[in-house]
Motif scaffolding. Sequence first.
Motif, PDB file in Angstrom:
ATOM      1  N   ILE A  65     -55.638  52.498  17.671  1.00 29.40           N
ATOM      2  CA  ILE A  65     -55.597  51.589  16.525  1.00 29.40           C
ATOM      3  C   ILE A  65     -54.700  52.174  15.446  1.00 29.40           C
ATOM      4  CG2 ILE A  65     -57.003  50.503  14.716  1.00 29.40           C
ATOM      5  CD1 ILE A  65     -59.325  50.521  16.701  1.00 29.40           C
ATOM      6  N   GLY A  66     -54.742  53.481  15.314  1.00 26.30           N
ATOM      7  CA  GLY A  66     -53.869  54.210  14.392  1.00 26.30           C
ATOM      8  C   GLY A  66     -52.917  55.108  15.159  1.00 26.30           C
ATOM      9  N   PRO A  67     -52.064  55.851  14.465  1.00 31.08           N
ATOM     10  CA  PRO A  67     -51.057  56.692  15.123  1.00 31.08           C
ATOM     11  C   PRO A  67     -51.664  57.909  15.801  1.00 31.08           C
ATOM     12  CG  PRO A  67     -51.053  57.085  12.763  1.00 31.08           C
ATOM     13  CD  PRO A  67     -52.004  55.947  12.996  1.00 31.08           C
ATOM     14  N   ALA A  68     -50.907  58.489  16.748  1.00 29.59           N
ATOM     15  CA  ALA A  68     -51.291  59.782  17.312  1.00 29.59           C
ATOM     16  C   ALA A  68     -51.237  60.827  16.199  1.00 29.59           C
ATOM     17  CB  ALA A  68     -50.353  60.152  18.457  1.00 29.59           C
ATOM     18  N   LEU A  69     -52.249  61.677  16.125  1.00 32.24           N
ATOM     19  CA  LEU A  69     -52.397  62.543  14.950  1.00 32.24           C
ATOM     20  C   LEU A  69     -51.731  63.907  15.088  1.00 32.24           C
ATOM     21  CD1 LEU A  69     -56.115  61.851  13.964  1.00 32.24           C
ATOM     22  CD2 LEU A  69     -54.044  60.756  13.113  1.00 32.24           C
ATOM     23  N   ARG A  70     -51.601  64.418  16.306  1.00 27.41           N
ATOM     24  CA  ARG A  70     -51.079  65.773  16.437  1.00 27.41           C
ATOM     25  C   ARG A  70     -49.663  65.862  15.854  1.00 27.41           C
ATOM     26  NH1 ARG A  70     -53.460  69.348  19.700  1.00 27.41           N
ATOM     27  NH2 ARG A  70     -53.992  67.840  21.336  1.00 27.41           N
ATOM     28  N   PHE A 103     -48.182  52.304   7.133  1.00 24.46           N
ATOM     29  CA  PHE A 103     -49.066  51.161   6.893  1.00 24.46           C
ATOM     30  C   PHE A 103     -48.489  49.894   7.517  1.00 24.46           C
ATOM     31  CE2 PHE A 103     -50.817  47.951   3.765  1.00 24.46           C
ATOM     32  CZ  PHE A 103     -52.118  48.031   4.237  1.00 24.46           C
ATOM     33  N   ALA A 104     -47.181  49.704   7.349  1.00 26.20           N
ATOM     34  CA  ALA A 104     -46.520  48.511   7.916  1.00 26.20           C
ATOM     35  C   ALA A 104     -46.452  48.585   9.435  1.00 26.20           C
ATOM     36  CB  ALA A 104     -45.118  48.376   7.320  1.00 26.20           C
ATOM     37  N   GLU A 105     -46.219  49.793   9.972  1.00 26.61           N
ATOM     38  CA  GLU A 105     -46.088  49.955  11.430  1.00 26.61           C
ATOM     39  C   GLU A 105     -47.365  49.542  12.159  1.00 26.61           C
ATOM     40  OE1 GLU A 105     -45.324  53.504  14.750  1.00 26.61           O
ATOM     41  OE2 GLU A 105     -45.098  53.926  12.599  1.00 26.61           O
ATOM     42  N   PHE A 106     -48.512  49.793  11.541  1.00 27.56           N
ATOM     43  CA  PHE A 106     -49.781  49.476  12.187  1.00 27.56           C
ATOM     44  C   PHE A 106     -50.427  48.239  11.561  1.00 27.56           C
ATOM     45  CE2 PHE A 106     -48.960  53.748  13.478  1.00 27.56           C
ATOM     46  CZ  PHE A 106     -49.407  53.783  14.784  1.00 27.56           C
ATOM     47  N   ASN A 107     -49.583  47.238  11.288  1.00 28.86           N
ATOM     48  CA  ASN A 107     -50.015  45.893  10.895  1.00 28.86           C
ATOM     49  C   ASN A 107     -50.925  45.895   9.662  1.00 28.86           C
ATOM     50  OD1 ASN A 107     -48.667  44.773  13.177  1.00 28.86           O
ATOM     51  ND2 ASN A 107     -50.413  45.357  14.455  1.00 28.86           N
ATOM     52  N   ASN A 108     -50.587  46.752   8.699  1.00 33.22           N
ATOM     53  CA  ASN A 108     -51.325  46.805   7.429  1.00 33.22           C
ATOM     54  C   ASN A 108     -52.831  47.040   7.630  1.00 33.22           C
ATOM     55  OD1 ASN A 108     -48.895  46.306   6.212  1.00 33.22           O
ATOM     56  ND2 ASN A 108     -49.273  44.132   5.887  1.00 33.22           N
ATOM     57  N   THR A 109     -53.145  47.826   8.670  1.00 32.69           N
ATOM     58  CA  THR A 109     -54.546  48.166   8.924  1.00 32.69           C
ATOM     59  C   THR A 109     -55.005  49.204   7.900  1.00 32.69           C
ATOM     60  OG1 THR A 109     -54.278  47.752  11.283  1.00 32.69           O
ATOM     61  CG2 THR A 109     -56.184  49.074  10.618  1.00 32.69           C
ATOM     62  N   VAL A 110     -56.090  48.899   7.203  1.00 38.24           N
ATOM     63  CA  VAL A 110     -56.586  49.780   6.143  1.00 38.24           C
ATOM     64  C   VAL A 110     -57.517  50.833   6.742  1.00 38.24           C
ATOM     65  CG1 VAL A 110     -57.894  49.908   3.991  1.00 38.24           C
ATOM     66  CG2 VAL A 110     -56.411  47.934   4.449  1.00 38.24           C
ATOM     67  N   GLY A 355     -68.307  50.791  15.302  1.00 37.74           N
ATOM     68  CA  GLY A 355     -66.892  50.637  15.598  1.00 37.74           C
ATOM     69  C   GLY A 355     -66.089  50.305  14.351  1.00 37.74           C
ATOM     70  N   PRO A 356     -64.827  49.878  14.512  1.00 31.77           N
ATOM     71  CA  PRO A 356     -63.956  49.575  13.360  1.00 31.77           C
ATOM     72  C   PRO A 356     -64.366  48.285  12.662  1.00 31.77           C
ATOM     73  CG  PRO A 356     -62.827  49.042  15.395  1.00 31.77           C
ATOM     74  CD  PRO A 356     -64.119  49.695  15.798  1.00 31.77           C
ATOM     75  N   ILE A 357     -65.529  48.322  12.025  1.00 31.17           N
ATOM     76  CA  ILE A 357     -66.104  47.120  11.407  1.00 31.17           C
ATOM     77  C   ILE A 357     -65.184  46.555  10.332  1.00 31.17           C
ATOM     78  CG2 ILE A 357     -67.389  48.332   9.595  1.00 31.17           C
ATOM     79  CD1 ILE A 357     -68.887  45.561  11.738  1.00 31.17           C
ATOM     80  N   GLN A 358     -64.388  47.432   9.705  1.00 35.45           N
ATOM     81  CA  GLN A 358     -63.496  46.997   8.639  1.00 35.45           C
ATOM     82  C   GLN A 358     -62.304  46.194   9.169  1.00 35.45           C
ATOM     83  OE1 GLN A 358     -63.848  50.040   9.715  1.00 35.45           O
ATOM     84  NE2 GLN A 358     -61.819  50.783  10.248  1.00 35.45           N
ATOM     85  N   GLU A 359     -62.199  46.050  10.474  1.00 33.66           N
ATOM     86  CA  GLU A 359     -61.106  45.288  11.066  1.00 33.66           C
ATOM     87  C   GLU A 359     -61.578  44.011  11.758  1.00 33.66           C
ATOM     88  OE1 GLU A 359     -59.270  47.947  13.755  1.00 33.66           O
ATOM     89  OE2 GLU A 359     -58.881  49.487  12.242  1.00 33.66           O
TER      90      GLU A 359
END
Length: 420
Positions: A65-70, A103-110, A355-359
């Motif tokens: 849902i978000g970017p790879a973190l490493r 933020f834009a790359e991942f569809n403005n997901t907060v 889960g990602p309830i905010q989405e």
Amino acid sequence: MLSKRSLVGVRLNFHTLAVLFFFLIGTQVFAADPAVVESDEAIAAGKSVFNANCKTCHKLDQKMIGPALRGVTDRQSAEWAKSFIKNSSAVIASGDEYATALFAEFNNTVMPAHTFLSDDDLNNLLSYIEFGDKVDPAAAAATAAGGEGAVAAGGGIPTEYLTVIVVVLVIVLLLILIVLGLIISVLTKYINKQDLDADDKEFVSQKFELGKLLKSDGFVIIVTALVIALVAKTAIDGLYSVGVQQGYAPTQPIAYSHALHAGTLEIQCQYCHTGVEIGRSANIPSPNICMNCHTHVQNVQGKDGISPEIQKIYDAVDNNKPIEWVRVHNLPDLAYFNHSQHVKVGGIECQTCHGPIQEMEVVRQHSALTMGWCIDCHRNTEINSQGNEYYDKLVQLHSDSKDALKVKDIGGLECAKCHY
């Protein structure tokens, strides 16, 4: 020979170059946060923080849902990463180019704010992100290329590999049958050229009859066994699914969007679900709580008048009738679960179970919520005892153990804890 002035100039130039050299090297050496270290203790503690707060939306080496973190501390400074983890919305609002692009790359997901995490928690988290659970880059790339659904739920083998394996096995079986057929044909021709008795010749020359095969005892036994196995598997799968409503997303009487309220507007879960930190139940909000905001916010569609969905709240208040929300997460009556014990004492985030309830536009049951699922969480979740006197004695008793104090160590696997 060089003059004294020339020697002084050379020395000054050398000093200047040395200062520049050490400045450039120093910016690289000291850019990394010294607290982000590759130590087993920090990585273990960071993994606990990651599993409790980040695992739902992130993986270390693969986009989710978000970017790879490493590598985040290579792309940005550790201080930037900490600020973003604590309150990503504030960093984005500040106009930070990298944060805005992400933020834009991942569809403005907060991403939810994590202001409750201490500096030690953040340092341990970054240590785990950079140094924990390292995998072979080629394998990670292959998994990422296969997509999020490319891993089989059971053994972790990409689905395309399973398909290739099955196809290869079928081809091998067909080749074996063809080879056996050729061998039988050659042997039959060879034997027929020999001097055989009438009975032997009749046996060798007999033709294959499908009808006899279908009526043979061996064929009937094999088919019966397969049918029984299929029925048994279906029945067992059905029994295991009794009471499991993972993915259940009923239509509610009001089209309430968690993605808007908890995501875009960043309203804390505790504002509406008032009992989550003080009691067993999280509580479904009454219309009065809705009216705290919707007395002023009446129209979410940009037209004159009150939105039809908000009008339903007004009608419930005017008629003094509760809104008949449909329960999504149901535990059997034989199971005891206390929200305050997990959220207030344990410090568990809502997203860990929900889960990602905010989405979610429409709330669905994200986790299985089975006994096995709960027990597995109790086996793996470490106790956050920092600043909590309740655990002081338990920590002292557990001090001789090399392993971290987990829920299972304080009775989390005892039957009476959940079945009273």
